[in-house]
Write a protein that holds these residues in place. Structure first.
Motif, PDB file in Angstrom:
ATOM      1  N   SER A  90       0.847  -1.190   0.000  1.00  0.00           N
ATOM      2  CA  SER A  90       0.000   0.000   0.000  1.00  0.00           C
ATOM      3  C   SER A  90       0.877   1.233   0.000  1.00  0.00           C
ATOM      4  O   SER A  90       2.001   1.216   0.511  1.00  0.00           O
ATOM      5  CB  SER A  90      -0.924   0.018   1.229  1.00  0.00           C
ATOM      6  N   GLY A  91       0.363   2.300  -0.583  1.00  0.00           N
ATOM      7  CA  GLY A  91       1.127   3.539  -0.616  1.00  0.00           C
ATOM      8  C   GLY A  91       2.462   3.359  -1.313  1.00  0.00           C
ATOM      9  O   GLY A  91       2.533   2.859  -2.433  1.00  0.00           O
ATOM     10  N   ASP A  92       3.536   3.732  -0.613  1.00  0.00           N
ATOM     11  CA  ASP A  92       4.887   3.602  -1.173  1.00  0.00           C
ATOM     12  C   ASP A  92       5.485   2.226  -0.932  1.00  0.00           C
ATOM     13  O   ASP A  92       6.603   1.944  -1.373  1.00  0.00           O
ATOM     14  CB  ASP A  92       5.811   4.663  -0.572  1.00  0.00           C
ATOM     15  N   GLU A  93       4.759   1.361  -0.200  1.00  0.00           N
ATOM     16  CA  GLU A  93       5.278   0.034   0.101  1.00  0.00           C
ATOM     17  C   GLU A  93       5.101  -0.870  -1.119  1.00  0.00           C
ATOM     18  O   GLU A  93       4.001  -0.993  -1.665  1.00  0.00           O
ATOM     19  CB  GLU A  93       4.532  -0.573   1.301  1.00  0.00           C
ATOM     20  N   PRO A  94       6.183  -1.528  -1.571  1.00  0.00           N
ATOM     21  CA  PRO A  94       6.046  -2.427  -2.720  1.00  0.00           C
ATOM     22  C   PRO A  94       5.221  -3.644  -2.352  1.00  0.00           C
ATOM     23  O   PRO A  94       5.156  -4.052  -1.191  1.00  0.00           O
ATOM     24  CB  PRO A  94       7.497  -2.805  -3.028  1.00  0.00           C
ATOM     25  N   GLY A  95       4.566  -4.223  -3.333  1.00  0.00           N
ATOM     26  CA  GLY A  95       3.764  -5.410  -3.098  1.00  0.00           C
ATOM     27  C   GLY A  95       3.583  -6.190  -4.377  1.00  0.00           C
ATOM     28  O   GLY A  95       4.169  -5.866  -5.418  1.00  0.00           O
ATOM     29  N   GLU A  96       2.773  -7.221  -4.293  1.00  0.00           N
ATOM     30  CA  GLU A  96       2.492  -8.066  -5.443  1.00  0.00           C
ATOM     31  C   GLU A  96       1.123  -7.717  -6.013  1.00  0.00           C
ATOM     32  O   GLU A  96       0.186  -7.414  -5.259  1.00  0.00           O
ATOM     33  CB  GLU A  96       2.518  -9.538  -5.032  1.00  0.00           C
ATOM     34  N   PRO A  97       0.971  -7.776  -7.334  1.00  0.00           N
ATOM     35  CA  PRO A  97      -0.349  -7.513  -7.928  1.00  0.00           C
ATOM     36  C   PRO A  97      -1.317  -8.637  -7.607  1.00  0.00           C
ATOM     37  O   PRO A  97      -0.911  -9.738  -7.202  1.00  0.00           O
ATOM     38  CB  PRO A  97      -0.048  -7.454  -9.433  1.00  0.00           C
ATOM     39  N   ALA A  98      -2.603  -8.359  -7.761  1.00  0.00           N
ATOM     40  CA  ALA A  98      -3.612  -9.403  -7.568  1.00  0.00           C
ATOM     41  C   ALA A  98      -3.337 -10.545  -8.538  1.00  0.00           C
ATOM     42  O   ALA A  98      -2.850 -10.342  -9.653  1.00  0.00           O
ATOM     43  CB  ALA A  98      -5.003  -8.826  -7.801  1.00  0.00           C
ATOM     44  N   ILE A  99      -3.654 -11.759  -8.095  1.00  0.00           N
ATOM     45  CA  ILE A  99      -3.423 -12.940  -8.925  1.00  0.00           C
ATOM     46  C   ILE A  99      -4.571 -13.923  -8.726  1.00  0.00           C
ATOM     47  O   ILE A  99      -5.109 -14.054  -7.617  1.00  0.00           O
ATOM     48  CB  ILE A  99      -2.064 -13.596  -8.590  1.00  0.00           C
ATOM     49  N   GLY A 100      -4.975 -14.575  -9.799  1.00  0.00           N
ATOM     50  CA  GLY A 100      -6.019 -15.584  -9.723  1.00  0.00           C
ATOM     51  C   GLY A 100      -5.462 -16.927  -9.319  1.00  0.00           C
ATOM     52  O   GLY A 100      -4.252 -17.158  -9.347  1.00  0.00           O
ATOM     53  N   GLU A 101      -6.360 -17.828  -8.939  1.00  0.00           N
ATOM     54  CA  GLU A 101      -5.946 -19.183  -8.580  1.00  0.00           C
ATOM     55  C   GLU A 101      -6.962 -20.197  -9.075  1.00  0.00           C
ATOM     56  O   GLU A 101      -8.170 -20.007  -8.950  1.00  0.00           O
ATOM     57  CB  GLU A 101      -5.792 -19.340  -7.064  1.00  0.00           C
ATOM     58  N   VAL A 102      -6.443 -21.266  -9.656  1.00  0.00           N
ATOM     59  CA  VAL A 102      -7.241 -22.462  -9.912  1.00  0.00           C
ATOM     60  C   VAL A 102      -7.311 -23.172  -8.559  1.00  0.00           C
ATOM     61  O   VAL A 102      -6.442 -23.968  -8.210  1.00  0.00           O
ATOM     62  CB  VAL A 102      -6.586 -23.353 -10.988  1.00  0.00           C
ATOM     63  N   TYR A 103      -8.327 -22.857  -7.780  1.00  0.00           N
ATOM     64  CA  TYR A 103      -8.364 -23.224  -6.364  1.00  0.00           C
ATOM     65  C   TYR A 103      -8.641 -24.717  -6.177  1.00  0.00           C
ATOM     66  O   TYR A 103      -7.870 -25.423  -5.510  1.00  0.00           O
ATOM     67  CB  TYR A 103      -9.429 -22.369  -5.680  1.00  0.00           C
ATOM     68  N   VAL A 104      -9.732 -25.208  -6.737  1.00  0.00           N
ATOM     69  CA  VAL A 104     -10.046 -26.635  -6.696  1.00  0.00           C
ATOM     70  C   VAL A 104     -10.674 -27.037  -8.029  1.00  0.00           C
ATOM     71  O   VAL A 104     -11.622 -26.398  -8.476  1.00  0.00           O
ATOM     72  CB  VAL A 104     -11.049 -26.988  -5.567  1.00  0.00           C
ATOM     73  N   VAL A 105     -10.132 -28.074  -8.638  1.00  0.00           N
ATOM     74  CA  VAL A 105     -10.787 -28.717  -9.777  1.00  0.00           C
ATOM     75  C   VAL A 105     -11.051 -30.155  -9.369  1.00  0.00           C
ATOM     76  O   VAL A 105     -10.118 -30.904  -9.042  1.00  0.00           O
ATOM     77  CB  VAL A 105      -9.920 -28.682 -11.052  1.00  0.00           C
ATOM     78  N   ALA A 106     -12.318 -30.540  -9.346  1.00  0.00           N
ATOM     79  CA  ALA A 106     -12.700 -31.884  -8.916  1.00  0.00           C
ATOM     80  C   ALA A 106     -13.636 -32.500  -9.946  1.00  0.00           C
ATOM     81  O   ALA A 106     -14.626 -31.873 -10.340  1.00  0.00           O
ATOM     82  CB  ALA A 106     -13.382 -31.838  -7.554  1.00  0.00           C
ATOM     83  N   ILE A 107     -13.320 -33.716 -10.376  1.00  0.00           N
ATOM     84  CA  ILE A 107     -14.146 -34.452 -11.326  1.00  0.00           C
ATOM     85  C   ILE A 107     -14.577 -35.758 -10.685  1.00  0.00           C
ATOM     86  O   ILE A 107     -13.737 -36.495 -10.150  1.00  0.00           O
ATOM     87  CB  ILE A 107     -13.373 -34.765 -12.633  1.00  0.00           C
ATOM     88  N   ASP A 108     -15.877 -36.034 -10.711  1.00  0.00           N
ATOM     89  CA  ASP A 108     -16.373 -37.306 -10.200  1.00  0.00           C
ATOM     90  C   ASP A 108     -15.693 -38.437 -10.975  1.00  0.00           C
ATOM     91  O   ASP A 108     -15.656 -38.408 -12.214  1.00  0.00           O
ATOM     92  CB  ASP A 108     -17.887 -37.392 -10.380  1.00  0.00           C
ATOM     93  N   PRO A 109     -15.121 -39.428 -10.284  1.00  0.00           N
ATOM     94  CA  PRO A 109     -14.447 -40.525 -10.999  1.00  0.00           C
ATOM     95  C   PRO A 109     -15.320 -41.186 -12.066  1.00  0.00           C
ATOM     96  O   PRO A 109     -14.798 -41.659 -13.087  1.00  0.00           O
ATOM     97  CB  PRO A 109     -14.092 -41.502  -9.871  1.00  0.00           C
ATOM     98  N   SER A 110     -16.639 -41.208 -11.850  1.00  0.00           N
ATOM     99  CA  SER A 110     -17.523 -41.828 -12.845  1.00  0.00           C
ATOM    100  C   SER A 110     -17.599 -41.015 -14.128  1.00  0.00           C
ATOM    101  O   SER A 110     -18.062 -41.516 -15.166  1.00  0.00           O
ATOM    102  CB  SER A 110     -18.930 -42.003 -12.263  1.00  0.00           C
ATOM    103  N   ALA A 111     -17.149 -39.754 -14.093  1.00  0.00           N
ATOM    104  CA  ALA A 111     -17.186 -38.886 -15.272  1.00  0.00           C
ATOM    105  C   ALA A 111     -15.793 -38.644 -15.855  1.00  0.00           C
ATOM    106  O   ALA A 111     -15.641 -37.816 -16.753  1.00  0.00           O
ATOM    107  CB  ALA A 111     -17.836 -37.552 -14.911  1.00  0.00           C
TER     108      ALA A 111
END
Length: 309
Positions: A229-250
């Motif tokens: 924040s302000g003059d403090e350096p930081g990292e930009p916002a970033i997305g995440e592939v948080y959970v990908v779940a597939i039913d084993p039957s599919a």
């Protein structure tokens, strides 16, 4: 532990939680990686199966370890962090030793980012890598994202609210029955995440059977806010592939790619420049999907264990 004490708790008070949170924030800022998982942070508050070990000096928390007990075929899991101002004094080694002793034979201790200090503690205690979790990243503008593929008999939609929760848990449990943390989700885990500021129902994608409406899989995306924040350096916002779940039957119907691409395009359209994900280093199927989508390895989290499994 020189001039410090070690205490064990099953329920933390607000002051302890605040001190641990400040310690974790400081460690993240210094190390460039979070020292414990999101799940561990959630378990600081309220009752859980976690045992909390605190290293203190003059009533100030200088080190923290959380231990999840073994369940079924899964060993006990532990995570630990030491305040940067109190490193190099044996605090980490004693915390890890106490966590391994409390967890019992086969306990694994996570080293997020596998930093040199963590590797040094593991070497002193005779621990070896037992599990690796890769963080992978890609930019969302280049190379261009593919179009969302279509699949016969599959409808793509977003989260409909609590009416979807039972199916989310069913698919999650089936898809991650081998996973000691993810596969153990309950309604509590969903409720905690839905209550988070980052939660966005439009970013939770569901693949359903077009005829029956049955949930076949889901992709839960997440956005990490910009830091600094302000003059403090930081990292930009970033997305995440948080959970990908597939039913084993599919499995075998291309739903992993369909859901992943849908989520990536959604995160791109929110104006994010990059996306990250975590996957087990030995999950060849997931790695194949992510390699084809131009993800690259960024860093690794390592779970260390003793010789006795």
């Amino acid at each position: 532990m020189s001039q410090a004490g070690m205490s064990r708790f099953f329920l933390l008070d607000e002051e302890q939680v605040d001190q641990i949170s400040a310690l974790l924030d400081h460690a993240t800022a210094v190390d460039g990686t979070e020292p414990v998982s999101e799940q561990a942070v959630h378990r600081l508050r309220g009752r859980s199966r976690t045992t909390h070990l605190l290293a203190t000096s003059d009533d100030t928390v200088i080190g923290y370890a959380g231990v999840e007990p073994a369940h079924g075929e899964h060993p006990a899991m532990a995570e630990a962090a030491v305040h940067p101002d109190h490193r190099g004094r044996g605090v980490g080694r004693e915390l890890v030793s106490a966590a391994l002793e409390h967890g019992g034979p086969g306990t694994r201790i996570w080293a997020h980012g596998d930093l040199p200090a963590a590797r040094a503690v593991a070497a002193r205690l005779g621990l070896r890598p037992a599990r690796e979790l890769l963080q992978m990243r890609r930019r969302l503008d280049e190379p261009p994202l593919p179009e969302v593929p279509t699949r016969d008999g599959v409808t793509l939609r977003t989260y409909a609210g609590p009416s979807d929760d039972a199916d989310l848990l069913r698919v999650n449990a089936a898809a991650f029955d081998w996973h000691p943390e993810q596969g153990a989700w309950t309604q509590r885990e969903i409720d905690e995440r839905v209550a988070e500021p980052w939660f966005d129902s439009a970013g939770l994608f569901v693949a359903a059977d077009s005829d029956t409406g049955e949930m076949l899989g889901f992709h839960w995306t997440k956005v990490h806010a910009a830091t600094g924040s302000g003059d403090e350096p930081g990292e930009p916002a970033i997305g995440e592939v948080y959970v990908v779940a597939i039913d084993p039957s599919a499995q075998g119907r291309g739903l992993g790619r369909l859901l992943t691409v849908a989520g990536l395009r959604y995160l791109r359209d929110r104006g994010l420049g990059s996306v990250l994900l975590y996957t087990e280093a030995d999950n060849s199927s997931a790695l194949h999907t992510y390699d084809r989508l131009a993800f690259e390895r960024y860093h690794v989290d390592v779970a260390y264990a003793g010789d006795e499994e």
